[in-house]
Design a protein around this motif. Sequence first.
Motif, PDB file in Angstrom:
ATOM      1  N   TYR A   1     -26.064   1.160  20.259  1.00  0.00           N
ATOM      2  CA  TYR A   1     -26.100  -0.117  19.549  1.00  0.00           C
ATOM      3  C   TYR A   1     -26.626   0.017  18.124  1.00  0.00           C
ATOM      4  N   ALA A   2     -27.185   1.187  17.792  1.00  0.00           N
ATOM      5  CA  ALA A   2     -27.639   1.423  16.421  1.00  0.00           C
ATOM      6  C   ALA A   2     -26.477   1.400  15.431  1.00  0.00           C
ATOM      7  N   MET A   3     -25.245   1.410  15.928  1.00  0.00           N
ATOM      8  CA  MET A   3     -24.073   1.305  15.044  1.00  0.00           C
ATOM      9  C   MET A   3     -24.078  -0.011  14.289  1.00  0.00           C
ATOM     10  N   VAL A   4     -24.904  -0.958  14.709  1.00  0.00           N
ATOM     11  CA  VAL A   4     -25.021  -2.227  13.995  1.00  0.00           C
ATOM     12  C   VAL A   4     -25.491  -1.996  12.562  1.00  0.00           C
ATOM     13  N   TYR A   5     -26.159  -0.860  12.320  1.00  0.00           N
ATOM     14  CA  TYR A   5     -26.566  -0.511  10.955  1.00  0.00           C
ATOM     15  C   TYR A   5     -25.368  -0.411  10.023  1.00  0.00           C
ATOM     16  N   PHE A   6     -24.196  -0.091  10.578  1.00  0.00           N
ATOM     17  CA  PHE A   6     -23.003   0.032   9.738  1.00  0.00           C
ATOM     18  C   PHE A   6     -22.710  -1.293   9.047  1.00  0.00           C
ATOM     19  N   PHE A   7     -22.910  -2.400   9.757  1.00  0.00           N
ATOM     20  CA  PHE A   7     -22.688  -3.722   9.168  1.00  0.00           C
ATOM     21  C   PHE A   7     -23.756  -4.030   8.122  1.00  0.00           C
ATOM     22  N   ILE A   8     -25.003  -3.697   8.436  1.00  0.00           N
ATOM     23  CA  ILE A   8     -26.096  -3.944   7.491  1.00  0.00           C
ATOM     24  C   ILE A   8     -25.858  -3.170   6.201  1.00  0.00           C
ATOM     25  N   CYS A   9     -25.492  -1.905   6.340  1.00  0.00           N
ATOM     26  CA  CYS A   9     -25.266  -1.061   5.167  1.00  0.00           C
ATOM     27  C   CYS A   9     -24.064  -1.547   4.354  1.00  0.00           C
ATOM     28  N   THR A  10     -23.037  -2.021   5.047  1.00  0.00           N
ATOM     29  CA  THR A  10     -21.858  -2.545   4.341  1.00  0.00           C
ATOM     30  C   THR A  10     -22.220  -3.784   3.533  1.00  0.00           C
ATOM     31  N   PHE A  11     -23.071  -4.655   4.085  1.00  0.00           N
ATOM     32  CA  PHE A  11     -23.536  -5.830   3.336  1.00  0.00           C
ATOM     33  C   PHE A  11     -24.345  -5.409   2.118  1.00  0.00           C
ATOM     34  N   VAL A  12     -25.212  -4.411   2.280  1.00  0.00           N
ATOM     35  CA  VAL A  12     -25.993  -3.901   1.149  1.00  0.00           C
ATOM     36  C   VAL A  12     -25.051  -3.382   0.062  1.00  0.00           C
ATOM     37  N   TYR A  13     -24.070  -2.589   0.478  1.00  0.00           N
ATOM     38  CA  TYR A  13     -23.107  -2.030  -0.483  1.00  0.00           C
ATOM     39  C   TYR A  13     -22.327  -3.135  -1.181  1.00  0.00           C
ATOM     40  N   PHE A  14     -22.000  -4.175  -0.439  1.00  0.00           N
ATOM     41  CA  PHE A  14     -21.268  -5.312  -1.003  1.00  0.00           C
ATOM     42  C   PHE A  14     -22.053  -5.983  -2.120  1.00  0.00           C
ATOM     43  N   PHE A  15     -23.355  -6.067  -1.953  1.00  0.00           N
ATOM     44  CA  PHE A  15     -24.180  -6.788  -2.928  1.00  0.00           C
ATOM     45  C   PHE A  15     -24.649  -5.927  -4.102  1.00  0.00           C
ATOM     46  N   ILE A  16     -24.639  -4.618  -3.953  1.00  0.00           N
ATOM     47  CA  ILE A  16     -25.149  -3.788  -5.061  1.00  0.00           C
ATOM     48  C   ILE A  16     -24.045  -3.084  -5.848  1.00  0.00           C
ATOM     49  N   ASP A  17     -22.809  -3.136  -5.354  1.00  0.00           N
ATOM     50  CA  ASP A  17     -21.716  -2.470  -6.065  1.00  0.00           C
ATOM     51  C   ASP A  17     -20.620  -3.484  -6.407  1.00  0.00           C
ATOM     52  N   LYS A  18     -20.420  -3.717  -7.686  1.00  0.00           N
ATOM     53  CA  LYS A  18     -19.449  -4.717  -8.134  1.00  0.00           C
ATOM     54  C   LYS A  18     -18.031  -4.365  -7.691  1.00  0.00           C
TER      55      LYS A  18
END
Length: 469
Positions: free
Chosen positions: A167-184
Motif C-alpha cells: 500500500y506504500a504505492m500510494v506515495y506515487f500519487f503524493i509525489c505526482t501531486f508534488v511534481y504537479f505543483f513545483i514543475d510548470k
Amino acid sequence: MDIQKNIKIFLILCFVFFIIKIIAIYNSQLGLHGDEAQYWVWSRDLSSGYFSKPPLLMFLIRFCDIFFGSSVFGIKMVSLFAYVFSTIVVFFLGKKIFNVEVGLLSAITFFLMPGVSFSSFIVSTDVPLLFFWSLGLYVIYIQIKTPGIFLAILLGLVVGLGFLSKYAMVYFFICTFVYFFIDKNFNLHVKKNIKLYFLSLVVFLIIIYPNISWNINNGWLTLAHTLDNASLNKSNLNPNELASFLTAQVFIVGPVFSICIIYFVKKVFVFSNKNLFLISYSLPILAIVTIESLLVRAHGNWAAVSFVGLVLLFVSFFYEKRKNVLVFNNFFNLFLGTIFYGLIFLNLNIKVFDQLRGYEKFSHYVLKEMENKKIENIVIQERMVFSLVAYHLKDYKYSLHSPKNMGLNVDHHFQLKNGLPKNIDKDFIYIGNLESLNYLNNPYKIMLLRKLDINNKMKDVAVYSYNYN
C-alpha cells in the motif's frame, strides 16, 4: 581507467555476484523468517486480500513454486529475480532521463546497494513494490514526453499492480501531486492531457477493485491494521527512533555513498527539469517517513522507494563531477555484499541469523507429540510460530488453528481464516498462553508437555496437550 571500462568490469562483477547469491542461498541451511513463512502459507490459499497485506506477493510466490518448488531456496528466488528486473528498469529509466552510461551506472549502483543485497535474501512486499515503482517512474516519464492512450492504460496498470504489492504505492500519487505543483511544464502537460490521466486513474481503480472489495467484505481489516501499525495516535518526539531510522538509511545505500551525499548535497539539488522529476519522486517520501520516525516510529524500509530516484539523481551528479566516487562506492558495496552472502553460504552460527534457526526441529518435535498421542489438531497463538510450523509440516496431514475469542478484535490473518471455535470437542496440541483459550466452552484436561528454546530469541516456548473430557 576510463568510465566505459569500469562499467564493463562492474557488469561482469554484478553477474558474478548474482551467481554468488544463487549458490549461497542454495547452499544455506538457514530457514525462513516468520513473515516469509506467513506469505508462503497465504500463497497456498490465494485471495484478493489478506489481513495485513495486499495479495500480489502471494501470487508471485505461488508462481515461483511451479519452477522452484516450496523449498527455502525456491521461495527466495522471488526476491532474487525481482531485483534483477528492478535493476533492468532502473537502467532504462536512467538511460531515458540522462544517457546510457548514467543508466548503466545507476543500475549497477542500485544492484550493489547493501539494502538491495540484504533484501534479495528476504521475501517481502518491498520486492514487487520496488519493481512496479521503478516501472511506474519509467512509464510516467515517457508519458510526459510522448503522451498516448496506451501509455495511460499502462500507467494505471503498473501503479495498480504496485498498490497490490504494497500500500506504500500510494506515495506515487503524493509525489505526482508534488511534481504537479513545483514543475510548470508538468502542470501544463497534465492540464493538456487530463483525459489520459483520468483514464490511468480508471484503470488503476479497476486493477485494485478486487482488493478493495475484499477489504469492504472484511470490515476494512487491512486499513485498521495499517493505521494501527503507523501508530499516529501515539505521536511524541522520539529522537532515538529518528536516529535509528537515519542509521538504517545509511545501511541501505552504503556508508560511502551516504557520506558523499551529505557532503555534496547542496551541489546535487540543482532544480533542472530532469532533477525536479527525480526529486519529486524521492524527497517527499523521505521527508514524510523521517517526520514519522521522529513523531512515532518508522522501519528503515518504509522509505525504500525513495532511493530509486535518489540513486539516479546522485549517480548523474557524480558521473559528471566525481566518477571516482561511483567506482569506490560500488567496489565497497560489492565487498560488503560478498561478505554477507559468504556468511549465508558458510552457515555460521552468528546472532543476526539466529531467528532463522530452530523452527524445523521444533516443528518435528510437535509432530512427534501428535503422533505419540494420536492427535490431529494443533492450535498456535502467535502468527510467526503458526506460519513456521505450518511451513515445516507442509507434507503432513493435520488441522491447524489459532485462538480467536469472538468478542475480541482480530490480531492476525490466521484468527480470521483458522480461528479455533469455542465449541471444539477434539484433542489438540497447544502452543501459546493458556489465557488465550479461556473462551472455550468445553472442559479439557491440560498437561504441560515441555518448555523449550527454539532459538536465542524464542525461549521457554510452552507446548501443552489439551485432552477433551
